[in-house]
Design a protein around this motif. Structure first.
Motif: not given
Length: 286
Positions: A4-10, A68-74, A111-121
């Motif tokens: 997984i690729s992820f972000i922790r505290q920035g 926070s899960f990031a896209p595996p390849v961002s 692209l967004i990661g797992h558990e991120a919000r898909i944005v309805k425009p």
């Protein structure tokens, strides 16, 4: 292995899921950080394996709720998507089953990661789901013979090709409807090819919207399998490590239902492919 690729505290990080289902890895700020997944893919399969061994044996334990899960390849060089790659989906969408892959592009900004919000425009209410298998390129190649094609795929992940249907069909080209910000959910895990059947064939693929199964098929039903896609796409362009081939969605899309079923704010959409995992995202209003 499962990365997984992820972000922790920035701070960005990379981890591997160990046999106990825990994520162990390093942050970019750690001395032992081996690099992001894209750089490991470019370094080759042995470097990828060595990094995975390091992460699982010496990495720090990270709980899923602290990252926070990031896209595996961002930032892949190319995101090549395949339309109409399941016969039933071609029929429900009003097309003939193609004799050559229908290809279009996504761009990394979507692209967004797992558990991120898909944005309805705000521009559209026709936000549709599309559960898909992603093949991740591991070796550079051009004009790759089909017999060798799968050796160029490092592994697989999941994708929700969320689409604004009215924008998709405003022109013969699908680019606008497929590239709104924060509509391409991917992940959570990159699963190396050796953990799956050849070409990730024979795997059940489901999409669930608010717990209801809306797509249910098998990856063996693809019109063009992964090896065929690699061979045909590489006729035109050099595939690079980290490139994503998004292999198409089965039937059951919201546009083809009566009444039509569009994703709306508050919905939860899950893409589930056997032996790869579950990609889960909520939908939020722009």
């Amino acid at each position: 292995m499962r990365f997984i690729s992820f972000i922790r505290q920035g701070v960005a990080g990379i981890a591997v899921k160990n046999p106990d289902g825990q994520y162990r890895g390093f942050l970019q700020s750690d001395c032992a950080y081996p690099g992001d997944l894209a750089s490991l893919l470019r370094a080759g399969p042995q470097e990828l394996k060595s990094a995975g061994d390091l992460l699982v044996t010496q990495g720090t334990l990270f709980e899923a709720d602290e990252i926070s899960f990031a896209p595996p390849v961002s930032t892949p060089e190319k995101i090549i998507c395949v339309g109409l790659n399941y016969a039933d989906h071609s029929i429900e969408a009003g097309y003939q089953v193609p004799d050559y892959p229908t290809l279009f592009a996504r761009f990394p900004h979507s692209l967004i990661g797992h558990e991120a919000r898909i944005v309805k425009p705000r521009e559209s209410d026709q936000l549709d789901y599309e559960g898909e298998l992603v093949a991740v390129v591991g070796r550079a190649g051009r004009r790759i013979p089909k017999a060798e094609a799968l050796s160029y795929i490092a592994g697989y992940t999941l994708f929700n090709d969320a689409t604004l249907r009215d924008y998709q069909f405003r022109t013969p080209q699908w680019t606008m409807g497929k590239n709104f910000d924060a509509t391409g959910a991917i992940g959570p895990e990159f699963v190396t090819a050796d953990e799956l059947p050849e070409g990730a064939a024979g795997l059940r693929i489901q999409t669930r919207l608010n717990g209801e199964i809306v797509q249910d098929a098998n990856t063996s039903q693809m019109v063009f399998d992964v090896a065929t896609l690699v061979a045909l796409i590489s006729d035109a362009m050099t595939l690079q490590p980290g490139d994503l081939i998004v292999t198409g969605t089965p039937s059951g899309i919201g546009m083809a239902r009566t009444p039509q079923l569009w994703m709306k704010a508050g919905d939860v959409c899950e893409i589930d492919i056997e032996r790869i995992g579950v990609l889960r995202n909520t939908v939020a209003a722009d």
